[in-house]
Structures are given as structure tokens and as C-alpha cells.
Enzyme design. Sequence first.
Site, PDB file in Angstrom:
ATOM      1  N   LYS A  68      -6.378   8.753   8.004  1.00 35.86           N
ATOM      2  CA  LYS A  68      -5.668   7.494   7.732  1.00 35.86           C
ATOM      3  C   LYS A  68      -4.802   7.079   8.925  1.00 35.86           C
ATOM      4  CE  LYS A  68      -5.191   5.732   3.920  1.00 35.86           C
ATOM      5  NZ  LYS A  68      -5.830   4.626   3.200  1.00 35.86           N
ATOM      6  N   LYS A  70     -12.944   3.106   9.479  1.00 37.53           N
ATOM      7  CA  LYS A  70     -12.806   2.919   8.030  1.00 37.53           C
ATOM      8  C   LYS A  70     -12.404   1.467   7.817  1.00 37.53           C
ATOM      9  CE  LYS A  70     -10.701   4.984   3.940  1.00 37.53           C
ATOM     10  NZ  LYS A  70     -10.305   3.752   3.271  1.00 37.53           N
ATOM     11  N   CYS A 122      17.021 -31.747  25.101  1.00 42.65           N
ATOM     12  CA  CYS A 122      17.897 -31.079  24.133  1.00 42.65           C
ATOM     13  C   CYS A 122      18.689 -29.992  24.828  1.00 42.65           C
ATOM     14  CB  CYS A 122      17.060 -30.491  23.012  1.00 42.65           C
ATOM     15  SG  CYS A 122      17.937 -29.316  22.002  1.00 42.65           S
ATOM     16  N   ASP A 161       0.828  -1.216   0.000  1.00 38.52           N
ATOM     17  CA  ASP A 161       0.000   0.000   0.000  1.00 38.52           C
ATOM     18  C   ASP A 161       0.859   1.262   0.000  1.00 38.52           C
ATOM     19  OD1 ASP A 161      -2.070  -1.669   0.145  1.00 38.52           O
ATOM     20  OD2 ASP A 161      -2.776  -1.039   2.135  1.00 38.52           O
ATOM     21  N   ASP A 162       1.905   1.223   0.854  1.00 38.93           N
ATOM     22  CA  ASP A 162       2.735   2.420   0.968  1.00 38.93           C
ATOM     23  C   ASP A 162       3.469   2.709  -0.330  1.00 38.93           C
ATOM     24  OD1 ASP A 162       1.845   2.514   3.469  1.00 38.93           O
ATOM     25  OD2 ASP A 162       3.779   2.213   4.451  1.00 38.93           O
TER      26      ASP A 162
HETATM   27  S1  IVH Z   1     -18.176   6.520   3.311  1.00 37.97           S
HETATM   28  C1  IVH Z   1     -19.646   8.864  -0.215  1.00 37.97           C
HETATM   29  N1  IVH Z   1     -17.630   5.073   5.424  1.00 37.97           N
HETATM   30  O1  IVH Z   1     -13.302   3.693   2.124  1.00 37.97           O
HETATM   31  C2  IVH Z   1     -19.191   8.119   0.968  1.00 37.97           C
HETATM   32  N2  IVH Z   1     -16.472   4.614   3.435  1.00 37.97           N
HETATM   33  O2  IVH Z   1     -11.228   5.245   0.746  1.00 37.97           O
HETATM   34  C3  IVH Z   1     -17.994   7.341   0.736  1.00 37.97           C
HETATM   35  N3  IVH Z   1     -14.896   2.773   3.608  1.00 37.97           N
HETATM   36  O3  IVH Z   1     -14.933   4.003  -0.936  1.00 37.97           O
HETATM   37  C4  IVH Z   1     -17.739   6.245   1.636  1.00 37.97           C
HETATM   38  N4  IVH Z   1     -15.282   2.297   5.711  1.00 37.97           N
HETATM   39  O4  IVH Z   1     -15.020   1.731   0.310  1.00 37.97           O
HETATM   40  C5  IVH Z   1     -17.369   5.310   4.141  1.00 37.97           C
HETATM   41  N5  IVH Z   1     -17.276   3.877   7.353  1.00 37.97           N
HETATM   42  C6  IVH Z   1     -17.018   4.097   6.079  1.00 37.97           C
HETATM   43  C7  IVH Z   1     -16.081   3.337   5.371  1.00 37.97           C
HETATM   44  C8  IVH Z   1     -15.828   3.636   4.047  1.00 37.97           C
HETATM   45  C9  IVH Z   1     -14.599   1.965   4.635  1.00 37.97           C
HETATM   46  C10 IVH Z   1     -14.258   2.679   2.279  1.00 37.97           C
HETATM   47  C11 IVH Z   1     -15.216   2.825   1.129  1.00 37.97           C
HETATM   48  C12 IVH Z   1     -14.741   4.055   0.413  1.00 37.97           C
HETATM   49  C13 IVH Z   1     -13.296   4.038   0.764  1.00 37.97           C
HETATM   50  C14 IVH Z   1     -12.608   5.358   0.546  1.00 37.97           C
END
Ligand code: IVH
Length: 687
Positions: A314, A120, A430, A40-41
Site C-alpha cells: 500500500k 494497484k 491594484c 479511506d484512512d
Molecule cells: S489482483 C485474485 N491486480 O485491488 C487477484 N488487483 O484490494 C486479486 N486491484 O480486488 C486481484 N489493481 O480490485 C489485482 N493489478 C492489480 C490490481 C488489483 C487493482 C484491485 C482489485 C482487488 C483490489 C484488492
Amino acid sequence: MFDMKHAAVPASPTAYADAVATAVRAAEAYYADGSTPLGDDEYDALLRSITAYEQAHPDQVLPDSPTGKVAGGAASGDVPHSVPMLSLDNVFSAEELDLWAAGLERRLGRPVAGWCVEPKLDGLAVAARYRAGRLVQLVTRGDGLAGEDISHATGAVLGLPAELGEPVDVELRGEVLLTQSQFEQANAVRLAHGATPFANPRNGAAGTLRAKDRAYRVELTFFAYDALGLPEPAHSELLERIAALGANTAAATAAGPRHCTDVAQVQQRIAEIGALRAALPFGIDGIVIKADAAADQEQAGSGSRAPRWAVAYKLPAVHKVTRLLEVEWNVGRTGVIAPRAVLEPVEVDGVTITYATLHNPADITRRGLLIGDQVFVHRAGDVIPRVEAPLTEQRTGAEREIVFPTDCPRCGDAIDTSQQRWRCVRGRGCQAVASIRYAAGRDQLDIEGLGGTRAVQLVDAGLVTDLADLFTLTREQLLILERMGDTSADNLIAALAAAKAQPLHRVFCALGVRGTGRSMSRRIAAHFGSMAAIRAADAEALAGVDGIGPEKAAVVVAELAELADVLDRLAALGVGTAVTAPTAPATVSGSSAASASAAEDGPQGPLAGQAVVVTGTMTGPLAALSRTETNELIERAGGKASSSVSKRTTLLVAGDKAGSKRAKAEELGVRVVTPEEFAELVGELLV
Ligand code: IVH
């Protein structure tokens, strides 16, 4: 091929085109089957370098550039989304979040009415379409405008009910992932079917969702974070409504959504979720902060890639890529032989990792690891770091096979490979063979006639289980051993008698106390003067020995406590009781009776009181010595050997190509001598 390791801004249009091609290939592989040639990084660094080039050369932006595109422009599908499935903008610190929130409030022209803070989830975005409460279609995010129909997968996704509690028409949006236990289960099933394990849970989820006609089933979990068609005044209420309909949301977890009234509360909840991360049963790669009120969201609106009312804070990656340098095989106290990966140091979640567990030999084979491979390493919280999988696309051809041991690396006996966890056939025994061999070694008690085979025989016959037992052996007992004649038995008994009279530092060294090699044993013996004083020393007293810090002191104290019985028996047998002069007031009465026999242990000799560092290639009489032997020579001459130059250093022996250490010594005004001058200093000790 673009050089990922040094993802600087491309220097030319060709380098830029290479970078774009590499990023597109990586995104395509990821969205095709969850495989990934980049961590990822590395991918993020690559994207940043592409973006920087494009900002400097806006006229040269290639049409297939991944920047600004959902899924790096790689994914597509033929099922249109009624409302685009967007991505999120990122912030990386509390300050950046403050700025972002202030920006949103400026845009709205008023304070945000409240926030919703949620995890997230680190999986794949999907849209689940329900008609009259029945699940009719599951679609990937694809490029955000159209996705792929993956309805075949619905039966395998927990938290995504076939029927909701009410007959509503709704599209649930959320993330599909493998929880940690599902990931482990998935890899076990894959291995049983001869497939390679998934590199990490996210790749596993990507690969599983799109796979059809597999001979085995891998279970996934859905977490909803949004819904189309359920009007609610606030996002947090929408999440409650989704849960009430029977779909899974993060509310069921410790890191669940929270309504926060201001940014200070938001920051606090971010810290809480961050602290919970390692203990969560699924992966999160950040925290999502959303303006809670539907009215705020509507007014803020969205860009083509991301909404303006939400942002992702992040968290540092817990899956990192580094190189597998070597595999070490360590024998535990019960004889289990465990492989351990030696890694090119890599920082994961704020901690530098140099070792990671590899579980067992079968695991290495299944993962198909090679020395020199770029590998995924996972570390979260206090969990022991583990190697996940190699990035096979990055191989150069210079990788080599991992050599499995054929004999126990500690005692040399056979290995029982009948179980997944390999064990020395001696099990706990051992340790005994290895300890005896070590104790009998030239630099410890130097017991001639007690080589490897004899140690094995003595342990096998039940005559010896530890060092103290050696000194109770009788001639008759020895004679029952195979290939032990009268002369050998006499010789061994004589060698043991001589060993009994060895000086304290050698006897102490023979105990194999962790953290104490030959030099340290000399220092400890010289400091305390008797085994009784060493035995009575607490951590504070031990920390008084040159080179022992509080950590090592604690280890030595614990080891001595474990060895208490052996020490008592050795003392009762008169082993190691030769009195030696302590260099510091000892805590045990009687030990202050320093005797004239201090010569061998006291800090005397031509280097007494000197802190010596050796660097560069040795010439003259020192050329024949290894660095360890040179250090031993220093200690014998009464000095203290060390590997780095500091204010405390008093002498630097600088051979050919002595680099930075010489410069530092000169800067500090430390005396510098050539190897030949040093040989003259130590004189006859150099034999
Ligand atoms: S909201 C329009 N909530 O993260 C709203 N996304 O990097 C957009 N994701 O595309 C998404 N957990 O696949 C939202 N609690 C959460 C999330 C989340 C994971 C993902 C999702 C999004 C991506 C963006």
C-alpha cells in the site's frame, strides 16, 4: 454515532456495535453510489479498531461485522461469479514485504519462480464476460461471490472492446477508473447539468458505473489485470495475451507490469512505481506483487478473502480528510483574486498541508463548501494541493457560509466578476494603489493626506505607478485632481517633503519587500546603514542580519532585484539617503562613514543586545498594547523580539497565565520579569 477521530478499541459491547454500524453504513454508501461519509484512512482505522475488539472478544463478533468480508460486506448482486473475485492482503513496508515473500516461499517449500510487479489501480473491480470474442456482460465484484450486472455501462468504458481480436470465450477481470482528465471532464459535465462534482476519481468511477439513465455521458477507462479461460504459464504472459486481444492493460503505461527474478528486484520496481505515481495520468493506491508462475499460484492457493500468491504494497493515501478552517482571498500581481483554503494541518503523502487551492469562487459554490466542513484534500508529488469536496454527512450544524469579498481585498476597489477568475478592476494597477497606501501608512512614511482615495486618484490619473513617483509630484499636478484645493495640495507637498527625510528603516519598510515588516526593516537598516548598501547586498550579506536565514535572504535579494529601478530613482531623488550607522562592516564604500545620527537605528537603548520574549496576558501599562506594538517597543528599546524561548533568549516578560514559555525560560535560567517591571525597564519609550 461512533467517534471516528479517536478510533481506539471500543470500550464496551455498545461502542463495538456502534463502530460496526458506522463501518457498515460507510461501506453501503460507498458501494451504492460512490459517496462516502469517511475518508479511506478513517475507514481503515475504524476497521482496525473493530478487528482489535473482535480479537479480544471472539464470542461477541456481530454477524454483520465488516471484518474479513470483501467490500466490507456491503455490496451484493444477483450475478454469481464462477470463480470468486477476491481481495488482496496488504503490506505497508519493505520489511513487511520481505516477511510476506519469505512466508510464501516457506509454504511452497522452494523459492518463488519469479514475480510480477504491477500498479494497484485505484478504481472498481469488474468482470467482463466475452463469448466468441464478443462482450456480453459486465459485472461488479459485489461481495466477491456475486455481483451486479452493469452491462449498461460498457459503451462508456475505454479499453474494454466490444469485440476482441480472437473469438475466445474469456472473462477479463480488471479495474474501471476515471483517469485524471476523465475525472475533470466528468465534473465539468456534471456541473453543467447542475449535479454536484465527484469527491475524487474513485468515488466518481463507483457512482458512474452503477448510474443508469443519466442525461450526460461520463467516460471511464478499464485496465485488465487477470483473465479466466486463457491458460498461460505465467501471469506476465497472460497480461501480454490480454493486451494482444485488444483490451487495455497497465503495460501501456510507465508503471506497467515487470517480471522480477527476486525480491530485491521487486523492491526496486516498487520504488520506481512509487516515484512515478504523481506523474501517472490515473490514481494508484499501491503496487501489486504476484508470484508470476501459474504453478506457484496454484500450489499457494487462496484463502476465502485473498489469494496467498499475491499481496498489495500500500502507498500512502493522497486523498485525505481534514477541516476547512477559513478561506483567504489573495490578490496576485495581475489583480486576480484567488481563494485559498486554510486547513487544519494534515499529512498527505509525507508532507503537512495547511493550504490548498480552491481555484475560483464559482468552484467554491459548485462544491458547496462551508467553513468548518470536513473536506477531501488531494496532494500527489509536487502538485499544488487542492480541496476536492466536503463530506456533507459529517456536518454538525456549526458550519458557516464562506463570505466572498465584495471589494478587492488589497486596494478596496470593485471586483470584476464577469469571468470565473475574479479580478480587481484595476488589474495590475491594484498593486500600485495598495503599495502607495502601504508606503504612506503611519508606520512607514506617515504621509498625511495620502489616504485610500487619494492613492486611487493618483494612480487613476497616471501620476503615480510606484513609490518613487510620489516624490516627483508637483503642486500643479495635484491641483488637477478632484476635490484637491490649494491648501490640500500644499499640505500634501509638505508631507511628501517630510517623508523624503524619513529615516532609512521607514523608507525601506515603505517598499513593502516581502518578508520584511517593521522590525525586520529596522534590523536591515541598522545592519547596512544606507539604501545603497542594502541594494548592493547579496544573499550572504543579508543572511548576516539577525533573523534572516538563507531562504528569506534569497527572497529579499529577488525582491530587491525587482525593485532596482524604484530604488535607483528613490536614490536619485534623495529619498532614504539619510546616513545611518551600520552595525556590521558594510560592503559598499562610503557606508562606513557612520555618523552621529545613528541613535534611531543602532542597537542602543535599555534593551540593547537583549533577546526578548513576551508571553501571557499583559497587565499595567503594557495592557493597552497589542502584541505587535509590544514587539515594536522592544525593538525601539534596542532589543530583539521573538516568539519562542530558546537558549538565545535573555529576557522573558511573563504576564498572567504564562504557561510553557515561562517554564522553559526558568529551566534555561532566563531572566523573567513581570509586565510592570518591563514597563519600568523601557521607561519613557513606552508612550
Ligand atoms: S489482483 C485474485 N491486480 O485491488 C487477484 N488487483 O484490494 C486479486 N486491484 O480486488 C486481484 N489493481 O480490485 C489485482 N493489478 C492489480 C490490481 C488489483 C487493482 C484491485 C482489485 C482487488 C483490489 C484488492
